[in-house]
Enzyme design. Structure first.
Site, short mmCIF file in Angstrom:
data_model
loop_
_atom_site.label_atom_id
_atom_site.label_comp_id
_atom_site.label_asym_id
_atom_site.label_seq_id
_atom_site.Cartn_x
_atom_site.Cartn_y
_atom_site.Cartn_z
N CYS A 14 0.84 -1.19 0.00
CA CYS A 14 0.00 0.00 0.00
C CYS A 14 0.88 1.24 0.00
O CYS A 14 2.11 1.15 -0.02
CB CYS A 14 -0.91 0.01 1.23
SG CYS A 14 0.00 0.20 2.79
N CYS A 17 3.44 1.46 2.74
CA CYS A 17 4.66 0.69 2.47
C CYS A 17 5.64 1.52 1.67
O CYS A 17 6.85 1.55 1.95
CB CYS A 17 4.33 -0.59 1.69
SG CYS A 17 3.28 -1.76 2.56
N ASP A 425 12.49 30.37 -30.71
CA ASP A 425 13.60 30.69 -31.61
C ASP A 425 13.11 30.52 -33.05
O ASP A 425 12.17 29.77 -33.31
CB ASP A 425 14.76 29.72 -31.32
CG ASP A 425 15.93 29.95 -32.25
OD1 ASP A 425 16.30 31.12 -32.45
OD2 ASP A 425 16.45 28.96 -32.79
N ASP A 622 16.52 25.11 -29.80
CA ASP A 622 17.13 23.86 -30.27
C ASP A 622 17.91 23.13 -29.19
O ASP A 622 18.48 22.08 -29.44
CB ASP A 622 18.01 24.11 -31.50
CG ASP A 622 19.19 25.02 -31.20
OD1 ASP A 622 19.44 25.31 -30.00
OD2 ASP A 622 19.86 25.45 -32.15
N ASP A 626 20.41 28.04 -27.80
CA ASP A 626 19.54 28.81 -26.90
C ASP A 626 19.68 28.36 -25.45
O ASP A 626 18.76 28.54 -24.65
CB ASP A 626 18.08 28.65 -27.35
CG ASP A 626 17.88 29.06 -28.79
OD1 ASP A 626 18.21 30.20 -29.12
OD2 ASP A 626 17.42 28.22 -29.58
#
Length: 733
Positions: A14, A17, A425, A622, A626
């Site tokens: 559960c 746990c 960009d 990219d 950038d």
């Protein structure tokens, strides 16, 4: 050295746990952070391998009563085998418990006066509780041995108390009759509760298995064998793990590519939709890159292996998705704290409820208190809370991976849904990123040597436009360049035989005091008005040439910008290109705002400017040029085309470089976060309402006392409903 790994965890019953294992791992020396995901039964651990090892982590988890699979090579297979084994056992126990619980229920509810029926109920319920339901008692004793409790403790204690109380009443009925109380048996409650909870666990296991379907689908793309070509040309099929970098690999028609590499002979079309999401196969000829998991069509080719094992693009994607699905959303921290104390608190409440009934209702208090205590223990459910966030995160991130959108972690999903401004960009994002020279205008009398100088200068440049110039000039001879320099955002320069040369923007030439004739200016203005980028080339103080470079706008860019606008997200385009070309591209893409002539550092400053104005900014680029702006943005989106750097650095990577995937990613994040909130709301509301009702708060008002069997069914359904709600994400658009 810091390492990050995902380990399968076994024995989780559960959410409590998972919270315990999480606490144990975080307490280990050398562990920087550990996140245990109950939904996927995995642990994402960041640790210092000079201070601890996977074996150390395994020992710590085993000491807590659970298991950790650390063998890297077969970890996933072992985890899947364990899951299948556990599921089959659970299914047998569920069907067995349900089959026997039905007659016990019928006897207890409709034939309660039959003396022999009591003994049949005793026999059948004993099998249901202690044979088919033994997992709850085994787990409880294991946890108690380690000083802990979990959801199984609630189930074992409640059904155990019901069975013991019923057995005492069956064997010693006079104890109660002598006190004026008619003894009742609750074998049907214990049996039906076990059956309901097992049914709930079975449904939950099936649903959780579906949430991790994306990872299994990705892993299914990895071929098990590979055909290696020996030096003498002989082909031999070997396990894929035997292949090494530099091996020549043969790919037959219809086969999956097993490794990343470069085609050396033959040609074929390859289906790369698993990477790019694009359905059109890509032509692969000598020199082309191929990636593991893609499907060869009808042709045959051979390629040289560049990456093997965990270094392939597919392995990186799988690893990233695993890390993302194992990550923890900020809201989950509160849930974990609640889950860690949930069971002890519920057990305390149950005891108090029993005591309150016994004290304040002397006549029926003992019986009502006992039933209310059992119902409280049964109906409370930390599992619904524990599953609320991770199941939605797993499904959301898995759905993104299927569509070529790689989301780095759960926190990125939370950020993405808040974005109100997208900064994009131009080159490679709005445009296709494959520039080509379409026109050249050279000064009169220019010789081939000048062309060779330009080609040699551009060969040394890393700018995307440089390759287009080199390809257009198509000159083999290289001229030796001395004093080569790269002027960021403007171009390159160098010296040949004592003469200085420059290639780049008009601004670069102006810094060198180059005289620019009107004819070149007119030509440049004409091209710029056509959305073409102009590259200037000068020697000393004289302009030698201008070249027009075009980069077509992606077919989906305008639709993507329109979709972002529809979602209330403002789009701004940044580019180092001139204002005239930038305006033409922005107009074609439907972008109202743009900034031209922007240097890399200026992009980051612009993002910061937007953030200071209170905007949540996504930077779409990219992943390389950038990088500063991506790092500054609230959400970094790399149009990576599958590049390693993009996958490693961005919060979101669009494998196909399709701008339309950006609004899809934002929409996915909105749906996922909304699902998390829905799950948490219902999980909290369920427990807030169910526990008081189970305690008997309505009894003084209308005499209503919740049957423990109904409580068991409600608890089972609460977890299933949360997981089912998360699975709805897979069908949402």
């Amino acid at each position: 050295m810091q390492k990050k790994k995902v380990f399968p965890v076994t024995g989780l019953g559960c959410a409590a746990c998972a919270a315990r294992v999480n606490k144990v791992l975080n307490a280990c020396e050398g562990v920087q952070e550990a996140n245990v995901n109950y939904a996927s039964a995995t642990a994402l651990v960041c640790y210092d391998d000079s201070k601890c090892s996977p074996e150390t982590l395994r020992k710590a988890v085993e000491d807590a009563g659970y298991g950790l699979i650390v063998e890297e090579e077969d970890a996933e297979e072992d985890a899947e085998a364990d899951r299948v084994r556990q599921y089959k056992a659970l299914r047998r126990q569920t069907f067995g418990a349900a089959a026997l619980a039905v007659p016990v229920f019928v006897l207890g509810m409709f034939f309660m006066d039959l003396r022999w029926g009591h003994w049949v109920s005793f026999a059948l319920s004993t099998v249901v509780v202690f044979v088919f339901g033994r997992r709850f008692f085994i787990s409880t004793f294991r946890q108690l041995r380690h000083g802990a409790v979990n959801m199984d403790t609630l189930v074992a204690s409640s059904t155990g108390v019901a069975w013991l109380f019923s057995t005492f009443n069956l064997l010693f009925p006079e104890f109660w009759r002598s006190r004026g109380i008619e003894p009742h048996l609750y074998y049907e409650a214990a049996s039906v509760i076990i059956a309901f909870i097992l049914i709930g666990r079975l449904l939950e296991a099936r649903a959780k298995h579906k949430t991790t379907g994306a990872i299994r689908a990705l892993m299914g793309l990895q071929p098990k064998t590979v055909t290696v070509v020996a030096d003498d040309g002989a082909e031999k099929e070997v396990p894929v793990q035997w292949a090494r970098v530099g091996d020549t690999i043969a790919v037959r028609p219809g086969e999956r590519v097993a490794l990343d590499g470069t085609v050396v002979s033959g040609e074929s079309y390859v289906d790369e939709s698993m990477l790019s999401g694009e359905p059109v196969p890509v032509l692969k000829q000598s020199g082309a890159k191929v990636y593991a998991g893609t499907i060869n069509q009808r042709g045959a080719f051979r390629f040289k292996a560049d990456k093997t094992g965990g270094d392939t693009m597919l392995s990186q994607i799988i690893r990233m998705v695993q890390d993302a699905q194992g990550s923890k959303a900020p809201v989950q921290n509160l849930v974990d704290r609640i889950a860690s104390v949930f069971v002890p608190v519920i057990m305390s409440i149950a005891v108090l409820v029993f005591a309150a009934w016994w004290i304040f209702a002397p006549e029926d208090g003992f019986i009502h208190g006992l039933l209310s205590m059992i119902t409280v223990l049964i109906i409370a459910c930390p599992c619904a809370l524990g599953l609320a966030t991770p199941t939605a995160i797993i499904v959301g991130i898995g759905k993104g991976a299927r569509n070529g959108i790689l989301i780095k972690d759960a926190a990125s999903l939370e950020v993405a849904c808040k974005v109100d401004t997208a900064v994009v960009d131009k080159t490679g994002t709005v445009t296709e990123g494959h520039p080509e020279v379409v026109e050249q205008y050279w000064a009169a009398g220019t010789d081939d040597f000048s062309r060779q100088v330009l080609a040699s200068l551009e060969k040394l440049s890393e700018h995307p436009l440089a390759e287009a110039v080199v390809d257009a000039l198509a000159l083999d001879a290289d001229v030796e360049i001395s004093g080569f320099g790269n002027v960021p955002g403007k171009g390159v320069c160098g010296t040949v035989d004592g003469v200085s040369y420059m290639a780049g923007s008009q601004a670069l030439l102006e810094t060198g005091s180059v005289s620019i004739p009107d004819e070149f200016v007119r030509k440049a203005m004409e091209w710029q008005s056509q959305a073409r980028t102009v590259i200037w080339f000068a020697s000393g103080t004289a302009v030698l040439a201008v070249l027009a470079v075009t980069d077509r706008i992606r077919g989906t860019s305008a639709a993507a910008v329109a979709k972002l606008r529809e979602m209330g997200i403002r789009t701004v385009m940044l580019t180092g290109d001139n204002a005239v070309s930038a305006e033409a591209v922005a107009r074609a893409a439907g972008i109202d705002e743009f900034r031209a002539g922007v240097l890399p550092q200026d992009k980051a400053a612009f993002v910061k400017e937007l953030q200071d104005a209170g905007h949540k900014v996504a930077m779409v680029g990219d992943g390389i040029n950038d990088s500063a702006a991506l790092a500054q943005a609230d959400l970094s989106v790399a149009m990576g085309g599958g590049s390693d750097i993009a996958i490693d650095t961005a919060m979101v990577t669009i494998l196909s470089s399709d701008l339309m995937k950006v609004p899809e990613a934002v929409r996915l994040s909105q749906l996922t976060v909304r699902t998390v909130r829905q799950n948490l709301f219902w999980a909290f509301i369920y427990n807030i309402i169910a526990v008081p009702v189970a305690a008997g708060v309505l009894y003084p008002i209308n005499g209503f006392l919740l049957n423990p069997m109904i409580g068991g069914a409600a608890m089972a359904l609460s977890s299933v409903s949360v997981v089912t709600n998360s699975l709805r994400l897979r069908r949402r658009k």
